[in-house]
Design an enzyme around this catalytic site. Structure first.
Site, PDB file in Angstrom:
ATOM      1  CD  GLU A 140      -3.178  -0.938   2.104  1.00 21.15           C
ATOM      2  OE1 GLU A 140      -3.200   0.020   2.887  1.00 21.15           O
ATOM      3  OE2 GLU A 140      -3.962  -1.893   2.172  1.00 21.15           O
ATOM      4  CG  HIS A 183      -8.588   6.609   0.689  1.00 19.35           C
ATOM      5  ND1 HIS A 183      -8.494   6.214  -0.623  1.00 19.35           N
ATOM      6  CD2 HIS A 183      -8.094   5.577   1.413  1.00 19.35           C
ATOM      7  CE1 HIS A 183      -7.967   5.000  -0.679  1.00 19.35           C
ATOM      8  NE2 HIS A 183      -7.707   4.592   0.551  1.00 19.35           N
ATOM      9  NE  ARG A 213      -4.315   6.209   2.367  1.00 25.89           N
ATOM     10  CZ  ARG A 213      -4.964   5.444   3.218  1.00 25.89           C
ATOM     11  NH1 ARG A 213      -5.584   5.966   4.248  1.00 25.89           N
ATOM     12  NH2 ARG A 213      -5.006   4.138   3.037  1.00 25.89           N
ATOM     13  CG  HIS A 219     -10.349   7.191   4.580  1.00 22.61           C
ATOM     14  ND1 HIS A 219     -11.364   6.262   4.559  1.00 22.61           N
ATOM     15  CD2 HIS A 219      -9.201   6.491   4.833  1.00 22.61           C
ATOM     16  CE1 HIS A 219     -10.866   5.049   4.798  1.00 22.61           C
ATOM     17  NE2 HIS A 219      -9.569   5.156   4.985  1.00 22.61           N
ATOM     18  NE  ARG A 237      -5.223   6.422   8.886  1.00 22.68           N
ATOM     19  CZ  ARG A 237      -5.596   5.488   8.025  1.00 22.68           C
ATOM     20  NH1 ARG A 237      -4.952   4.324   7.973  1.00 22.68           N
ATOM     21  NH2 ARG A 237      -6.591   5.689   7.197  1.00 22.68           N
TER      22      ARG A 237
HETATM   23  C1  SIN Z   1      -7.580   1.268   2.129  1.00 24.12           C
HETATM   24  O1  SIN Z   1      -7.881   0.099   2.056  1.00 24.12           O
HETATM   25  O2  SIN Z   1      -7.113   1.931   1.212  1.00 24.12           O
HETATM   26  C2  SIN Z   1      -7.833   1.972   3.410  1.00 24.12           C
HETATM   27  C3  SIN Z   1      -6.883   1.550   4.422  1.00 24.12           C
HETATM   28  C4  SIN Z   1      -6.580   2.693   5.315  1.00 24.12           C
HETATM   29  O3  SIN Z   1      -7.323   3.673   5.357  1.00 24.12           O
HETATM   30  O4  SIN Z   1      -5.546   2.640   5.959  1.00 24.12           O
END
Ligand code: SIN
Length: 534
Positions: free
Chosen positions: A121, A238, A284, A345, A380
């Protein structure tokens, strides 16, 4: 804020009350109930939480190629200079053990040949996201914790019971007042220790991935009770909310970009190439900022998420939730480019705690999104939120032993003066209209890009909304509106004060970071008698 009723409210007595039923609340309740008499109070049903909706997973250094040190460095880098290092150290060091324990009670984590499958991620330097049910981590984990709580059966679960305020005495939190949403009755829940796990405050914006219940209740009531709240200006948007004008916005997990999906502009170009070395997997705040630029240039309210070059069988197996929900909305993940836009988000700020989850008000703990432990800083790192709930709720449980033993007798002997009756409440159409007005204001002037004029305008508008209302009666919508107003006002005040851009806080009139003046946190505390005694 109690409403006038003919009879006195009922009283209940516990060692510990936990308010909220996401991963932080469930973990705290299950742990505390091993030793203490515990109630878990939920405003809705247990599953109506942000945790339940979480797709991506839980980040922790679980593989041989990874280390807590690497996870620490990624978290600190993403946090844009404002993470509290001691808290991050604890998060990354204790995280792997907490996740392994969770996998014991939740056997449905995705595995290959016995090993956890770890996803990639944004802003992680290595794949480290444990997930379950492909992209259904939150619901799988919450169901397992719920089962653990119920099979122990020592936790009294109170659903549809809205905690409207904390009870304080002599500078301590000694429980909370709740309103039963079915009967309209108030109850005084006395407890030696109170754990806030009420989640975030996404409903301050018109569009959010958060459920309807995310109205900042915990932050607002902690503030009213004299606890310190902080980092309120840092609201994470997000990058990939499915483009729509209806909340809640369906989130398309970052893990999809982790598997190789692209972000494309209206010309079909991968616009993140050259903007950040990790391209679509940049932090992000960086991705959102570039998306806004692209949207501004094109005049379009979205960009595209494109997974059409990826294997369709993999997509359907790894992302069953996303695949099905998109299909319901008329998109085929395997063949269509999906319109996406940044969406509110996650709240990085909240009730300030130390590394044991203790707020500045003795007897009051906070864990999960409602808390500001300092692990997220100004932005975050993806999938650190479920981990934070696990790690810090476990620490709270360990700290309870010391706190309860020292306080128990005192709390039992307390005499409480009940607050006076509330004035007449508002008409429900006024409440609904005021909520829309608040959300519109926050969305127009306090969302992804801010400036002084807009923030001043927003503050005036929020004050006008506040002045137009009477004190809440016994209507839950009114309590929520007041809580949202408290959160919104503090987001705006902190955003006005912070004359720089950092992480999720972007000021177009102060576009650069200013470490010399702003590498610190903005905190607020109501001056109450109790607080002044500290
Ligand atoms: C996601 O699955 O992109 C969200 C996970 C998160 O907000 O850390």
């Amino acid at each position: 804020m109690l409403a006038a009723t003919d009879s006195q409210p009922a009283k209940r007595f516990y060692d510990v009350i936990v308010i909220g039923s996401g991963i932080a609340g469930l973990t705290a309740a299950v742990g505390a109930a091993r030793k203490w008499k515990v109630a878990l109070i939920s405003k809705s049903v247990l599953r109506d939480t942000t945790t339940f909706l979480a797709q991506g997973g839980i980040a922790a250094a679980l593989s041989d190629q990874d280390s807590p040190q690497l996870h620490f460095e990624d978290t600190i880098r993403a946090g844009a200079g404002l993470c509290k290092e001691e808290a991050v150290r604890i998060l990354v060091n204790e995280g792997p053990a907490r996740v392994r324990e969770l996998t014991e009670i939740c056997p449905k984590f995705d595995r290959a040949g016995g090993d956890l499958v770890l996803g990639a991620e944004g802003a992680h330097s290595i794949p480290r996201i444990a997930h379950a049910g492909g992209d259904a981590t939150g619901s799988v984990v919450a169901s397992a914790l719920e089962q653990a709580m119920e099979s122990g059966s020592r936790v009294q679960v109170l659903e549809n019971e809205f905690v409207v305020d904390l009870l304080t005495n002599g500078g301590h939190c000694i429980g909370a007042v709740s309103l039963n949403l079915k009967t309209g009755a108030f109850t005084l829940n006395f407890a030696t220790a109170t754990i806030l796990a009420t989640g975030g405050s996404g409903q301050v914006y018109s569009l959010t991935t958060n459920p309807r219940v995310a109205t900042g209740d915990g932050m607002a009531m902690a503030y009213r009770a004299g606890a310190t709240i902080g980092d309120m200006e840092f609201v994470q948007f997000h990058p990939t909310g499915l483009y729509s004008d209806q909340s809640p916005i369906f989130l398309i997990t970052e893990a999809l970009r982790g598997e190789g999906a692209y972000l494309l502009n209206n010309l079909g170009e991968r616009f993140m190439m050259g903007v950040h070395p990790q391209a679509e997997l940049g932090p992000r705040d960086v991705v959102v900022k570039e998306m806004l630029r692209q949207m501004n240039d094109s005049g379009q309210e979205y960009v595209y998420l494109d997974a059409t070059h990826l294997d369709c069988t993999m997509l359907r197996e790894r992302f069953p939730t996303v695949y099905e929900r998109l299909q319901e909305k008329g998109y085929d993940l395997c063949h269509d480019r999906i319109p996406v836009a940044p969406v509110c988000h996650y709240m990085m700020g909240g009730v300030v705690t130390d590394v044991w989850g203790r707020s500045t008000l003795p007897g009051l703990y906070a864990s999960g999104e409602v808390a500001c432990t300092g692990v997220h800083g100004a932005n975050r790192l993806a999938s650190n939120s479920l981990l934070e709930g696990l790690v810090f709720s476990d620490r709270i449980v360990r700290d309870l032993d010391k706190y309860i033993t020292s306080m128990e007798e005192e709390v039992r002997r307390l005499h409480i003066d009940l607050p006076g009756p509330a004035r007449e409440g508002n008409r429900s159409e006024d409440v609904a209209a005021s909520l829309r007005r608040l959300q519109k204001t926050m969305t127009a002037d306090v969302a992804t890009v801010r400036n002084e004029d807009g923030l001043m305008k927003a503050l005036e508008e929020l004050r006008a909304i506040h002045n137009s209302l009477k004190s809440p009666g016994a209507d839950p919508d009114e309590y929520e509106l007041y809580n949202l107003l408290t959160v919104a006002v503090h987001i705006v005040k902190a955003a006005l004060l912070r004359t720089e851009s950092r992480g999720a806080h972007l000021r177009e009139d102060f576009p650069e970071s200013d470490d010399e003046h702003w590498k610190h946190h903005v905190n607020f505390r109501l001056k109450t008698e109790a607080a002044e005694e500290e």
